[in-house]
Design a protein around this motif. Structure first.
Motif, PDB file in Angstrom:
ATOM      1  N   PRO A 182      85.023  84.941   6.620  1.00  0.00           N
ATOM      2  CA  PRO A 182      84.164  85.787   7.352  1.00  0.00           C
ATOM      3  C   PRO A 182      85.100  87.054   7.967  1.00  0.00           C
ATOM      4  CG  PRO A 182      84.740  83.820   8.416  1.00  0.00           C
ATOM      5  CD  PRO A 182      85.139  83.584   7.012  1.00  0.00           C
ATOM      6  N   THR A 183      86.318  86.808   7.924  1.00  0.00           N
ATOM      7  CA  THR A 183      87.044  87.989   8.530  1.00  0.00           C
ATOM      8  C   THR A 183      88.320  88.331   7.567  1.00  0.00           C
ATOM      9  OG1 THR A 183      88.508  86.584   9.672  1.00  0.00           O
ATOM     10  CG2 THR A 183      86.553  87.204  10.924  1.00  0.00           C
ATOM     11  N   GLN A 184      88.805  89.629   7.888  1.00  0.00           N
ATOM     12  CA  GLN A 184      89.820  90.163   6.988  1.00  0.00           C
ATOM     13  C   GLN A 184      91.365  89.211   7.134  1.00  0.00           C
ATOM     14  OE1 GLN A 184      89.951  92.443   4.717  1.00  0.00           O
ATOM     15  NE2 GLN A 184      91.948  92.022   4.164  1.00  0.00           N
ATOM     16  N   SER A 185      91.322  88.915   8.728  1.00  0.00           N
ATOM     17  CA  SER A 185      92.462  88.083   8.862  1.00  0.00           C
ATOM     18  C   SER A 185      92.562  86.957   8.166  1.00  0.00           C
ATOM     19  CB  SER A 185      92.589  87.925  10.662  1.00  0.00           C
ATOM     20  OG  SER A 185      91.528  87.104  11.033  1.00  0.00           O
ATOM     21  N   MET A 186      91.408  85.996   8.035  1.00  0.00           N
ATOM     22  CA  MET A 186      91.392  84.919   7.328  1.00  0.00           C
ATOM     23  C   MET A 186      91.455  85.154   5.735  1.00  0.00           C
ATOM     24  SD  MET A 186      88.133  82.801   8.807  1.00  0.00           S
ATOM     25  CE  MET A 186      88.560  81.472   8.239  1.00  0.00           C
ATOM     26  N   ARG A 187      90.934  86.363   5.182  1.00  0.00           N
ATOM     27  CA  ARG A 187      91.476  86.558   3.837  1.00  0.00           C
ATOM     28  C   ARG A 187      93.098  86.756   3.704  1.00  0.00           C
ATOM     29  NH1 ARG A 187      87.056  90.423   4.558  1.00  0.00           N
ATOM     30  NH2 ARG A 187      84.999  89.356   4.008  1.00  0.00           N
ATOM     31  N   ASP A 188      93.418  87.636   4.832  1.00  0.00           N
ATOM     32  CA  ASP A 188      94.881  87.769   4.920  1.00  0.00           C
ATOM     33  C   ASP A 188      95.830  86.578   4.783  1.00  0.00           C
ATOM     34  OD1 ASP A 188      94.737  90.566   5.046  1.00  0.00           O
ATOM     35  OD2 ASP A 188      95.005  90.638   6.985  1.00  0.00           O
ATOM     36  N   GLU A 189      95.277  85.511   5.476  1.00  0.00           N
ATOM     37  CA  GLU A 189      95.981  84.110   5.425  1.00  0.00           C
ATOM     38  C   GLU A 189      95.786  83.341   4.135  1.00  0.00           C
ATOM     39  OE1 GLU A 189      95.742  81.609   8.975  1.00  0.00           O
ATOM     40  OE2 GLU A 189      95.368  83.111  10.355  1.00  0.00           O
ATOM     41  N   ILE A 190      94.712  83.565   3.553  1.00  0.00           N
ATOM     42  CA  ILE A 190      94.244  82.854   2.338  1.00  0.00           C
ATOM     43  C   ILE A 190      95.523  83.568   1.183  1.00  0.00           C
ATOM     44  CG2 ILE A 190      92.713  82.499   0.568  1.00  0.00           C
ATOM     45  CD1 ILE A 190      90.705  82.257   2.985  1.00  0.00           C
ATOM     46  N   ALA A 191      95.519  84.858   1.289  1.00  0.00           N
ATOM     47  CA  ALA A 191      96.272  85.413   0.351  1.00  0.00           C
ATOM     48  C   ALA A 191      97.856  85.028   0.599  1.00  0.00           C
ATOM     49  CB  ALA A 191      96.302  87.084   0.692  1.00  0.00           C
ATOM     50  N   ILE A 192      98.130  85.025   1.672  1.00  0.00           N
ATOM     51  CA  ILE A 192      99.654  84.388   2.036  1.00  0.00           C
ATOM     52  C   ILE A 192      99.713  83.117   1.542  1.00  0.00           C
ATOM     53  CG2 ILE A 192     101.171  83.674   3.980  1.00  0.00           C
ATOM     54  CD1 ILE A 192     100.176  85.997   5.354  1.00  0.00           C
ATOM     55  N   PHE A 193      98.793  82.318   1.731  1.00  0.00           N
ATOM     56  CA  PHE A 193      98.901  80.806   1.418  1.00  0.00           C
ATOM     57  C   PHE A 193      98.981  80.901  -0.331  1.00  0.00           C
ATOM     58  CE2 PHE A 193      96.255  77.486  -0.678  1.00  0.00           C
ATOM     59  CZ  PHE A 193      96.941  76.264  -0.433  1.00  0.00           C
ATOM     60  N   ALA A 194      97.947  81.383  -1.205  1.00  0.00           N
ATOM     61  CA  ALA A 194      97.937  81.611  -2.497  1.00  0.00           C
ATOM     62  C   ALA A 194      99.532  82.092  -2.986  1.00  0.00           C
ATOM     63  CB  ALA A 194      97.077  82.527  -2.840  1.00  0.00           C
ATOM     64  N   GLN A 195     100.004  83.028  -2.378  1.00  0.00           N
ATOM     65  CA  GLN A 195     101.428  83.644  -2.887  1.00  0.00           C
ATOM     66  C   GLN A 195     102.330  82.541  -2.845  1.00  0.00           C
ATOM     67  OE1 GLN A 195     102.081  87.265  -0.454  1.00  0.00           O
ATOM     68  NE2 GLN A 195     100.566  88.368  -1.656  1.00  0.00           N
ATOM     69  N   ARG A 196     102.339  81.771  -1.736  1.00  0.00           N
ATOM     70  CA  ARG A 196     103.240  80.642  -1.381  1.00  0.00           C
ATOM     71  C   ARG A 196     103.312  79.293  -2.322  1.00  0.00           C
ATOM     72  NH1 ARG A 196     104.122  81.057   5.204  1.00  0.00           N
ATOM     73  NH2 ARG A 196     104.841  83.196   4.970  1.00  0.00           N
ATOM     74  N   LYS A 197     101.844  79.170  -2.709  1.00  0.00           N
ATOM     75  CA  LYS A 197     101.861  77.968  -3.687  1.00  0.00           C
ATOM     76  C   LYS A 197     102.822  77.677  -4.772  1.00  0.00           C
ATOM     77  CE  LYS A 197      98.328  79.523  -6.608  1.00  0.00           C
ATOM     78  NZ  LYS A 197      97.096  79.145  -7.227  1.00  0.00           N
ATOM     79  N   THR A 198     103.239  76.489  -4.778  1.00  0.00           N
ATOM     80  CA  THR A 198     104.087  76.172  -6.160  1.00  0.00           C
ATOM     81  C   THR A 198     103.593  74.968  -6.893  1.00  0.00           C
ATOM     82  OG1 THR A 198     105.175  74.505  -4.740  1.00  0.00           O
ATOM     83  CG2 THR A 198     106.178  76.854  -4.740  1.00  0.00           C
ATOM     84  N   PHE A 199     103.696  74.959  -8.250  1.00  0.00           N
ATOM     85  CA  PHE A 199     103.346  74.105  -9.367  1.00  0.00           C
ATOM     86  C   PHE A 199     104.300  73.265  -9.669  1.00  0.00           C
ATOM     87  CE2 PHE A 199      99.783  77.309  -9.034  1.00  0.00           C
ATOM     88  CZ  PHE A 199      98.817  76.678  -8.409  1.00  0.00           C
TER      89      PHE A 199
END
Length: 45
Positions: free
Chosen positions: A28-45
């Motif tokens: 719902p907010t840009q700040s939440m999108r920013d947090e999701i983007a940070i999480f996505a960048q840090r994920k490891t497989f």
């Protein structure tokens, strides 16, 4: 790693990427999108 393991891993990665995309689109907010983007960048497989 066998071919079957690679296919399973690839499917899992694709599933996780789709879930991240859905979360980002429905945030719902840009700040939440920013947090999701940070999480996505840090994920490891």
């Amino acid at each position: 790693m066998s071919i079957v393991d690679r296919v399973r891993q690839r499917r899992l990665i694709n599933r996780q990427n789709r879930a991240i995309d859905r979360a980002w689109m429905t945030a719902p907010t840009q700040s939440m999108r920013d947090e999701i983007a940070i999480f996505a960048q840090r994920k490891t497989f």
